[in-house]
Design an enzyme around this catalytic site. Structure first.
Site, PDB file in Angstrom:
ATOM      1  N   ASP A 100      -4.589  -1.801   3.467  1.00 33.25           N
ATOM      2  CA  ASP A 100      -5.005  -2.648   4.601  1.00 33.25           C
ATOM      3  C   ASP A 100      -4.638  -1.887   5.880  1.00 33.25           C
ATOM      4  O   ASP A 100      -3.811  -2.305   6.665  1.00 33.25           O
ATOM      5  CB  ASP A 100      -4.368  -4.049   4.534  1.00 33.25           C
ATOM      6  CG  ASP A 100      -2.853  -4.036   4.501  1.00 33.25           C
ATOM      7  OD1 ASP A 100      -2.255  -3.040   4.036  1.00 33.25           O
ATOM      8  OD2 ASP A 100      -2.246  -5.023   4.976  1.00 33.25           O
ATOM      9  N   ASP A 152       1.461   2.018   8.433  1.00 35.82           N
ATOM     10  CA  ASP A 152       2.149   2.664   7.303  1.00 35.82           C
ATOM     11  C   ASP A 152       1.164   3.018   6.192  1.00 35.82           C
ATOM     12  O   ASP A 152       1.363   4.013   5.474  1.00 35.82           O
ATOM     13  CB  ASP A 152       3.321   1.821   6.778  1.00 35.82           C
ATOM     14  CG  ASP A 152       2.935   0.418   6.376  1.00 35.82           C
ATOM     15  OD1 ASP A 152       1.962  -0.130   6.936  1.00 35.82           O
ATOM     16  OD2 ASP A 152       3.607  -0.152   5.504  1.00 35.82           O
ATOM     17  N   ASP A 153       0.066   2.246   6.065  1.00 34.01           N
ATOM     18  CA  ASP A 153      -1.007   2.611   5.128  1.00 34.01           C
ATOM     19  C   ASP A 153      -1.562   3.977   5.521  1.00 34.01           C
ATOM     20  O   ASP A 153      -1.881   4.802   4.653  1.00 34.01           O
ATOM     21  CB  ASP A 153      -2.149   1.595   5.199  1.00 34.01           C
ATOM     22  CG  ASP A 153      -1.701   0.171   5.035  1.00 34.01           C
ATOM     23  OD1 ASP A 153      -1.922  -0.406   3.970  1.00 34.01           O
ATOM     24  OD2 ASP A 153      -1.110  -0.367   5.993  1.00 34.01           O
ATOM     25  N   ASN A 191      10.181 -10.471   4.811  1.00 33.18           N
ATOM     26  CA  ASN A 191       9.734 -10.324   6.203  1.00 33.18           C
ATOM     27  C   ASN A 191       8.747 -11.395   6.646  1.00 33.18           C
ATOM     28  O   ASN A 191       8.737 -11.791   7.792  1.00 33.18           O
ATOM     29  CB  ASN A 191       9.176  -8.902   6.471  1.00 33.18           C
ATOM     30  CG  ASN A 191       8.003  -8.529   5.577  1.00 33.18           C
ATOM     31  OD1 ASN A 191       7.472  -9.349   4.850  1.00 33.18           O
ATOM     32  ND2 ASN A 191       7.602  -7.261   5.625  1.00 33.18           N
ATOM     33  N   GLU A 193       7.701 -11.440   1.188  1.00 33.67           N
ATOM     34  CA  GLU A 193       7.204 -10.229   1.877  1.00 33.67           C
ATOM     35  C   GLU A 193       5.692 -10.421   2.079  1.00 33.67           C
ATOM     36  O   GLU A 193       5.024 -11.054   1.245  1.00 33.67           O
ATOM     37  CB  GLU A 193       7.524  -9.010   0.977  1.00 33.67           C
ATOM     38  CG  GLU A 193       7.060  -7.664   1.491  1.00 33.67           C
ATOM     39  CD  GLU A 193       5.597  -7.395   1.232  1.00 33.67           C
ATOM     40  OE1 GLU A 193       4.976  -6.683   2.037  1.00 33.67           O
ATOM     41  OE2 GLU A 193       5.059  -7.911   0.226  1.00 33.67           O
ATOM     42  N   ASN A 242       2.719  -8.736   1.794  1.00 33.54           N
ATOM     43  CA  ASN A 242       1.648  -8.442   0.833  1.00 33.54           C
ATOM     44  C   ASN A 242       1.627  -9.459  -0.307  1.00 33.54           C
ATOM     45  O   ASN A 242       0.556  -9.836  -0.786  1.00 33.54           O
ATOM     46  CB  ASN A 242       1.814  -7.027   0.251  1.00 33.54           C
ATOM     47  CG  ASN A 242       1.483  -5.947   1.269  1.00 33.54           C
ATOM     48  OD1 ASN A 242       0.836  -6.217   2.275  1.00 33.54           O
ATOM     49  ND2 ASN A 242       1.948  -4.732   1.015  1.00 33.54           N
ATOM     50  N   HIS A 256       6.751   1.525   4.721  1.00 27.07           N
ATOM     51  CA  HIS A 256       6.703   1.008   3.351  1.00 27.07           C
ATOM     52  C   HIS A 256       5.721   1.738   2.428  1.00 27.07           C
ATOM     53  O   HIS A 256       6.090   2.214   1.353  1.00 27.07           O
ATOM     54  CB  HIS A 256       6.285  -0.468   3.377  1.00 27.07           C
ATOM     55  CG  HIS A 256       6.967  -1.302   4.398  1.00 27.07           C
ATOM     56  ND1 HIS A 256       8.220  -1.834   4.212  1.00 27.07           N
ATOM     57  CD2 HIS A 256       6.580  -1.721   5.635  1.00 27.07           C
ATOM     58  CE1 HIS A 256       8.564  -2.549   5.269  1.00 27.07           C
ATOM     59  NE2 HIS A 256       7.593  -2.500   6.151  1.00 27.07           N
ATOM     60  N   ASP A 257       4.449   1.753   2.863  1.00 29.50           N
ATOM     61  CA  ASP A 257       3.383   2.166   1.945  1.00 29.50           C
ATOM     62  C   ASP A 257       3.509   3.636   1.543  1.00 29.50           C
ATOM     63  O   ASP A 257       3.190   4.014   0.412  1.00 29.50           O
ATOM     64  CB  ASP A 257       2.019   1.919   2.597  1.00 29.50           C
ATOM     65  CG  ASP A 257       1.821   0.445   2.941  1.00 29.50           C
ATOM     66  OD1 ASP A 257       2.632  -0.383   2.495  1.00 29.50           O
ATOM     67  OD2 ASP A 257       0.856   0.134   3.656  1.00 29.50           O
TER      68      ASP A 257
HETATM   69  O1  RIB Z   1       5.485  -5.965   4.266  1.00 29.42           O
HETATM   70  C1  RIB Z   1       5.044  -4.669   4.503  1.00 29.42           C
HETATM   71  C2  RIB Z   1       3.624  -4.474   4.013  1.00 29.42           C
HETATM   72  O2  RIB Z   1       2.756  -5.361   4.719  1.00 29.42           O
HETATM   73  C3  RIB Z   1       3.072  -3.095   4.260  1.00 29.42           C
HETATM   74  O3  RIB Z   1       2.193  -2.772   3.212  1.00 29.42           O
HETATM   75  C4  RIB Z   1       2.303  -3.268   5.534  1.00 29.42           C
HETATM   76  O4  RIB Z   1       1.298  -2.282   5.703  1.00 29.42           O
HETATM   77  C5  RIB Z   1       1.719  -4.640   5.366  1.00 29.42           C
HETATM   78  O5  RIB Z   1       0.588  -4.573   4.551  1.00 29.42           O
HETATM   79 CA    CA Z   2      -0.111  -2.098   3.861  1.00 25.66          CA
END
Ligand code: RIB
Ligand code: CA
Length: 336
Positions: free
Chosen positions: A11, A15-16, A173, A179, A181, A257-258
């Site tokens: 998405d 970070d992707d 988060n 979280e 995703n 993260h990703d």
């Molecule tokens: O919680 C972090 C995730 O949520 C990461 O993949 C960020 O890109 C969002 O998709």
């Molecule tokens: Ca992501």
């Protein structure tokens, strides 16, 4: 050694974008396709951002447009969500508010288009035909992969490993219990948790440990390639956001993260406390989207591997090794 065939589900997203750069540039990975999904931005943007990035990197990797919302979650009009984000202090740069994920990556627009086949259909078609096993790295809401496994559970035989960015045991988060995703499509996450493939969870517990600091960004910039400069800019944007509203144990650092999922596929030892556990997803009301990790001495059947820690130094070394291989002449644009 043969490269591992990988499909990233993204998405995109700051970070992707770093994850995609690492996967494209790694000598250990053959990125056969990217599938987009809604999440950090609407599906139009996450698809376009992925296409822009592939254009900038000069690679001809197909992008399959995926789902624009969850399988079922948002059909229920009274799902529980605590609007905690609005309480956070704003992240500011040069007098302007900046978000964790810009609507458009700071890259030249592209005329490239996504493939016609929807992402979930692509998974079924590609995996059924594949002679080799393929590693899936979903790093957004899990809708595309969950749907594909629902349509064609037999594709599990063609999956080497599913490396998920998602969940959190001690850290969350989106809500006090989830979280992002996993929150966005818990039913899809549960389908994957139970699908029978080897599932590796890369949750916030690990991504908040293997962080990237401002000094690391300087190291990226010293490499000087497009990918290194672009990823430095994305990480710096994340650091400003973390410092403002989501401070980490290490100051002036960001969870990226990703990209940690891709780093794990390149070198599994980057996850330093990977435990074989039973993982279950909360599906109802408060607790919807929670990753419940059974850590009892006699747990329910172990169905996945859950990472509790990561090595931030190794993570940065892996990324540097990828970024220095970039030959692109693209430019990072000024943020609008
Ligand atoms: O919680 C972090 C995730 O949520 C990461 O993949 C960020 O890109 C969002 O998709
Ligand atoms: Ca992501």
């Amino acid at each position: 050694m043969a490269k591992r065939k990988v499909i990233l589900d993204v998405d995109t997203g700051s970070d992707d974008a770093v994850a995609l750069c690492a996967a494209v540039l790694s000598p250990d990975i053959e990125l056969v396709a990217a599938c987009s999904v809604w999440g950090n931005q609407p599906i139009e943007n996450t698809t376009d951002n992925t296409l822009r990035l592939f254009e900038a990197l000069g690679v001809d990797i197909p992008v399959y447009r995926g789902c624009d919302t969850a399988m079922t979650k948002y059909l229920c009009k009274n799902y529980v969500e605590l609007d905690a984000w609005r309480l956070r202090p704003k992240a500011m740069r040069g007098g302007k508010e900046i978000s964790m994920h810009s609507a458009h990556l700071p890259l030249a627009p592209t005329n490239r288009k996504a493939e016609d086949m929807p992402a979930a259909c692509f998974y079924v078609d590609y995996l059924r035909k594949s002679k080799e096993k393929v590693t899936l790295i979903p790093v957004g809401p899990l809708t595309n992969v969950g749907l594909a496994l629902r349509i064609a559970p037999d594709i599990v035989d063609k999956i080497e490993e599913i490396v998920i960015m998602g969940g959190g045991s001690k850290i969350t988060n989106h809500d006090p219990w989830s979280e992002s995703n996993i929150f966005h499509d818990p039913e899809a996450a549960q389908i994957i948790a139970e699908c029978g493939a080897r599932v590796v969870w890369v949750p916030l517990d690990a991504t908040h440990r293997a962080v990237i600091t401002l000094d690391d960004c300087k190291r990226f910039r010293d490499i000087g390639t497009f990918a290194a400069n672009f990823c430095a800019s994305q990480c710096e944007q994340r650091i400003i956001n973390h410092d403002a509203g989501q401070p980490l144990d290490i100051p002036h650092a960001a969870a990226v993260h990703d990209a940690l999922c891709v780093a794990y596929v390149i070198d599994p030892t980057v996850l330093t406390d990977l435990r074989h556990c039973h993982v279950e997803i909360g599906l109802d009301g408060y607790g919807s989207g929670q990753t419940i990790v059974d850590q009892r001495a006699y747990p329910l059947e172990r169905n996945g591997w859950f990472a509790f820690d990561g090595d931030r130094f190794k993570f940065v070394d892996i990324l540097c090794d990828c970024f220095q291989r970039d030959k692109s002449t693209a430019q990072v644009l000024e943020e609008a």
